[in-house]
Motif scaffolding. Structure first.
Motif, mmCIF file in Angstrom:
data_model
loop_
_atom_site.group_PDB
_atom_site.id
_atom_site.type_symbol
_atom_site.label_atom_id
_atom_site.label_comp_id
_atom_site.label_asym_id
_atom_site.label_seq_id
_atom_site.Cartn_x
_atom_site.Cartn_y
_atom_site.Cartn_z
ATOM 1 N N UNK A 226 19.255 45.024 9.269
ATOM 2 C CA UNK A 226 20.249 45.051 8.193
ATOM 3 C C UNK A 226 20.113 46.315 7.358
ATOM 4 N N UNK A 227 18.885 46.663 6.989
ATOM 5 C CA UNK A 227 18.659 47.868 6.180
ATOM 6 C C UNK A 227 19.134 49.111 6.930
ATOM 7 N N UNK A 228 18.760 49.211 8.207
ATOM 8 C CA UNK A 228 19.168 50.368 9.008
ATOM 9 C C UNK A 228 20.687 50.430 9.146
ATOM 10 N N UNK A 229 21.311 49.267 9.356
ATOM 11 C CA UNK A 229 22.759 49.237 9.505
ATOM 12 C C UNK A 229 23.485 49.689 8.255
ATOM 13 N N UNK A 230 23.032 49.219 7.097
ATOM 14 C CA UNK A 230 23.685 49.588 5.838
ATOM 15 C C UNK A 230 23.462 51.062 5.511
ATOM 16 N N UNK A 231 22.277 51.581 5.844
ATOM 17 C CA UNK A 231 22.028 53.013 5.650
ATOM 18 C C UNK A 231 22.941 53.825 6.556
ATOM 19 N N UNK A 232 23.046 53.416 7.811
ATOM 20 C CA UNK A 232 23.879 54.137 8.776
ATOM 21 C C UNK A 232 25.360 54.103 8.378
ATOM 22 N N UNK A 233 25.790 52.969 7.808
ATOM 23 C CA UNK A 233 27.186 52.850 7.378
ATOM 24 C C UNK A 233 27.469 53.600 6.082
ATOM 25 N N UNK A 234 26.411 54.042 5.406
ATOM 26 C CA UNK A 234 26.584 54.790 4.171
ATOM 27 C C UNK A 234 26.870 53.935 2.951
ATOM 28 N N UNK A 235 26.525 52.654 3.000
ATOM 29 C CA UNK A 235 26.810 51.766 1.867
ATOM 30 C C UNK A 235 25.533 51.346 1.137
ATOM 31 N N UNK A 236 24.379 51.855 1.580
ATOM 32 C CA UNK A 236 23.107 51.403 1.006
ATOM 33 C C UNK A 236 22.943 51.788 -0.455
ATOM 34 N N UNK A 237 23.710 52.789 -0.929
ATOM 35 C CA UNK A 237 23.591 53.213 -2.323
ATOM 36 C C UNK A 237 24.741 52.714 -3.181
ATOM 37 N N UNK A 238 25.544 51.832 -2.646
ATOM 38 C CA UNK A 238 26.593 51.222 -3.443
ATOM 39 C C UNK A 238 25.976 50.358 -4.540
ATOM 40 N N UNK A 239 26.724 50.192 -5.617
ATOM 41 C CA UNK A 239 26.257 49.322 -6.701
ATOM 42 C C UNK A 239 26.025 47.907 -6.170
ATOM 43 N N UNK A 240 25.068 47.239 -6.695
ATOM 44 C CA UNK A 240 24.627 45.906 -6.297
ATOM 45 C C UNK A 240 23.918 45.954 -4.948
ATOM 46 N N UNK A 241 24.526 46.620 -3.964
ATOM 47 C CA UNK A 241 23.890 46.717 -2.652
ATOM 48 C C UNK A 241 22.529 47.397 -2.773
ATOM 49 N N UNK A 242 22.451 48.479 -3.544
ATOM 50 C CA UNK A 242 21.180 49.189 -3.695
ATOM 51 C C UNK A 242 20.135 48.311 -4.364
ATOM 52 N N UNK A 243 20.555 47.505 -5.328
ATOM 53 C CA UNK A 243 19.627 46.609 -6.015
ATOM 54 C C UNK A 243 19.086 45.560 -5.047
ATOM 55 N N UNK A 244 19.976 44.979 -4.262
ATOM 56 C CA UNK A 244 19.568 43.968 -3.285
ATOM 57 C C UNK A 244 18.639 44.576 -2.236
#
Length: 355
Positions: A226-244
């Motif tokens: 999940x972490x790798x997927x969100x980083x690859x999609x470029x959404x890992x630094x979105x608000x709330x997402x980064x906190x989670x």
């Protein structure tokens, strides 16, 4: 007591009063290696204008690298937060302020000639003075820790949930003032405060991972995907997402540290964790020297390989500097002299982020 001076954390619901905890050292060791890796890889890539295979690892670790470090730094605070202010300030402010002053002076000493060549020695001197307001280089972590400790004690009597919600809101707000102390406080305090506030739950998580290793491995695999997927999609630094992702990654590193401690594998990480601040303070010099040597000679053409070597030398070199300092009478670089204690000195005092 294990040979390395750590103890197993099985069955604990709170941190022990006077001993090291094995999985905490493993987790801190993983974190400090990732920190050195980040500075090494990005430094090499900036100097060459290219990226290598190590860039993927740095990107993968970005969501949780510092959140986990700060969470663990707050983990043992419940044991000492009710100390009198004099003792508390000595251990949690003067302690880190001393090492910041020493090491910012050392770092600046190496970089000052380059600064002066670009401007003037007067401007270089002003930049040195500015480093006590604007944290210098890699040292912002120990600049910020005393602030976290003081703020947490000052808010001791306030509703913890309210403080946590404010801290979470600050992380989500993406505050950017240009002043590292303010910006990083807003981005990181929620993790430090969570370590303090939820310490029993963190230790309970470790207990469960130690008791159910197979389930913990499955959870780690799911998190990594999940972490790798969100980083690859470029959404890992979105608000709330980064906190989670910050909290999820912190839980993952805690679980990983627990599993490694359970089987006593990769003890190099435990050793690095036991001396994480030593590495944090001293890695810049061997890292920069190795990067300069390898890039100028061109002996290794692969950028990823250069980044890996610079990372390894940064860690080992920092530990070598520490040992050399102790043997050559430079103890003051890593041990606070008696003159800089404002409260009675405790026996066997050492430089660690979470005492």
């Amino acid at each position: 007591m294990a040979p390395s001076g750590t103890i197993a954390a099985g069955g604990l619901s709170r941190p022990p009063a006077a001993a090291r905890v094995d999985w905490v050292d493993y987790a801190k060791g993983i974190c400090i290696v990732m920190v050195v890796m980040m500075h090494s890889v990005l430094g090499v890539e900036l100097a060459t204008g290219e990226t290598g295979f190590m860039h993927v690892l740095v990107a993968f670790a970005k969501p949780f690298r510092m959140p986990d470090f700060f969470l663990i730094s707050g983990l043992f605070l419940p044991l000492v937060i009710d100390r009198d202010w004099r003792t508390y300030l000595d251990r949690k402010v003067v302690h880190f302020a001393y090492f910041y002053v020493v090491w910012v002076t050392i770092q600046f000493g190496f970089k000052a000639p380059a600064f002066a060549a670009e401007t003037s020695w007067r401007d270089a001197g002003l930049l040195y003075l500015e480093s006590f307001v604007e944290p210098f280089g890699t040292l912002w972590f120990i600049y910020l820790l005393p602030i976290f400790f003081v703020v947490t004690k000052l808010t001791r009597r306030m509703p913890p949930l309210a403080i946590w919600l404010i801290a979470a809101a600050l992380e989500t707000a993406r505050i950017t003032t240009g002043w590292t102390a303010i910006d990083e406080f807003c981005a990181r305090f929620v993790y430090f405060y969570s370590g303090y506030l939820f310490a029993p739950y963190v230790f309970a998580l470790s207990d469960r991972a130690r008791t159910h290793p197979a389930l913990a491995l499955v959870a780690l695999a799911a998190w990594a995907l999940i972490n790798a997927g969100l980083v690859w999609l470029g959404v890992s630094e979105w608000k709330i997402v980064s906190l989670v992702l910050g909290f999820a990654g912190a839980c993952a590193i805690i679980t990983m540290g627990t599993l490694l401690a359970r089987v006593q594998w990769l003890n190099v990480f435990r050793f690095c964790g036991e001396h994480s601040i030593v590495i944090y303070l001293a890695f810049f010099l061997p890292m920069a020297a190795t990067r300069t040597l390898l890039l100028h000679t061109g002996i290794i053409p692969d950028i990823g390989a250069v980044s890996l070597i610079v990372t390894v030398v940064g860690v080992i070199g920092a530990l070598a500097i520490w040992q050399a300092a102790l043997r050559l009478g430079g103890n003051f670089l890593f041990e606070r002299p008696d003159a800089f204690w404002i409260a009675p000195k405790k026996a066997g005092a050492v430089l660690q982020a979470a005492e």
